[in-house]
Design a protein around this motif. Structure first.
Motif, mmCIF file in Angstrom:
data_model
loop_
_atom_site.group_PDB
_atom_site.id
_atom_site.type_symbol
_atom_site.label_atom_id
_atom_site.label_comp_id
_atom_site.label_asym_id
_atom_site.label_seq_id
_atom_site.Cartn_x
_atom_site.Cartn_y
_atom_site.Cartn_z
ATOM 1 N N PRO A 81 0.176 30.412 -16.093
ATOM 2 C CA PRO A 81 -0.035 28.991 -15.827
ATOM 3 C C PRO A 81 -0.388 28.223 -17.098
ATOM 4 C CG PRO A 81 -1.213 30.371 -14.259
ATOM 5 C CD PRO A 81 -0.692 31.274 -15.314
ATOM 6 N N SER A 82 0.078 26.991 -17.161
ATOM 7 C CA SER A 82 -0.215 26.143 -18.318
ATOM 8 C C SER A 82 -1.718 25.866 -18.394
ATOM 9 C CB SER A 82 0.542 24.818 -18.198
ATOM 10 O OG SER A 82 -0.012 24.042 -17.140
ATOM 11 N N ARG A 123 6.531 26.432 -11.259
ATOM 12 C CA ARG A 123 5.270 26.456 -10.513
ATOM 13 C C ARG A 123 4.228 25.489 -11.061
ATOM 14 N NH1 ARG A 123 4.370 32.658 -8.384
ATOM 15 N NH2 ARG A 123 6.450 32.853 -7.472
ATOM 16 N N ASP A 124 4.106 25.390 -12.381
ATOM 17 C CA ASP A 124 3.127 24.452 -12.944
ATOM 18 C C ASP A 124 3.377 23.030 -12.443
ATOM 19 O OD1 ASP A 124 1.350 25.981 -14.720
ATOM 20 O OD2 ASP A 124 3.154 26.363 -15.894
ATOM 21 N N THR A 152 -2.633 23.432 -15.647
ATOM 22 C CA THR A 152 -2.753 24.079 -14.335
ATOM 23 C C THR A 152 -4.067 24.843 -14.251
ATOM 24 O OG1 THR A 152 -0.368 24.219 -14.021
ATOM 25 C CG2 THR A 152 -1.719 25.801 -12.807
ATOM 26 N N GLN A 153 -4.395 25.592 -15.276
ATOM 27 C CA GLN A 153 -5.647 26.343 -15.283
ATOM 28 C C GLN A 153 -6.859 25.412 -15.181
ATOM 29 O OE1 GLN A 153 -5.865 29.676 -18.128
ATOM 30 N NE2 GLN A 153 -3.687 29.293 -18.503
ATOM 31 N N TRP A 210 5.226 34.524 -15.915
ATOM 32 C CA TRP A 210 4.597 33.202 -15.778
ATOM 33 C C TRP A 210 3.117 33.299 -16.054
ATOM 34 C CZ3 TRP A 210 1.510 31.096 -11.447
ATOM 35 C CH2 TRP A 210 1.229 29.736 -11.601
#
Length: 181
Positions: free
Chosen positions: A149-150, A118-119, A153-154, A147
């Motif tokens: 988010p990295s 997803r990231d 991503t954040q 999961w």
């Protein structure tokens, strides 16, 4: 065998169509039903019952799926549409949004498996989203699905207008809605 008509305790049916709503938080579904979708072009990372619903409601739906049994089950419901693609390869999955259709999307959903991909889908999604377009990311900051988010991503999400929709009665399920300026 995958049954795309079966629901569980967290899924809901659309009273208008009788179809299963996309599997997002109920609070987000309450928002989603207020949207006019008939002229919208949608891209989904991850296929399933949601694809059937989006296909009924939106102008056009493009989907990429990494799970072959889900892809095959979906074809039985919507036909072998060239806008659907199966691939077990992360790079192909992540970048399918860039072509061959060559379009910008009104709505993009990131809700596919493996969840660790997803990231890698977030930046391509933002690249291909129209101004004022909506990015939906399910299972946002949800450790129970494995999961988080990295940081990148954040950071991307925090820089854009966004709303987080929680699920009543669930310890950590959230659906994120991002609007591209």
């Amino acid at each position: 065998m995958i049954d795309l008509n079966a629901t569980n305790e967290w899924q809901h049916r659309d009273p208008e169509t009788g179809l299963i709503f996309p599997w997002y938080t109920k609070s987000f579904l309450d928002e989603l039903v207020t949207w006019e979708l008939k002229d919208k072009v949608v891209f989904e990372y991850g296929a399933g019952a949601s694809t059937i619903w989006w296909n009924k409601k939106a102008k056009h739906v493009f989907t990429v799926e990494s799970n072959e049994p889900y892809f095959e089950a979906l074809i039985k419901h919507v036909g072998n549409d060239s806008a659907m693609m199966y691939t077990p390869l992360q790079d192909v999955y992540t970048n399918y949004i860039y072509g061959p259709h060559g379009t910008k999307f009104d709505i993009i959903i990131i809700d596919g498996e493996p969840i660790q991909w997803r990231d890698a889908c977030v930046q391509p999604a933002l690249d291909c989203l129209k101004p004022s377009g909506k990015l939906i990311i399910d299972n946002w900051m949800q450790p129970s699905v494995g999961w988080m988010p990295s940081e990148e991503t954040q950071r991307l999400v925090a820089s854009l207008p966004h709303v987080i929709y929680s699920q009543d009665g669930h310890p950590d399920w959230k659906t994120l809605l991002v609007t591209k300026p």
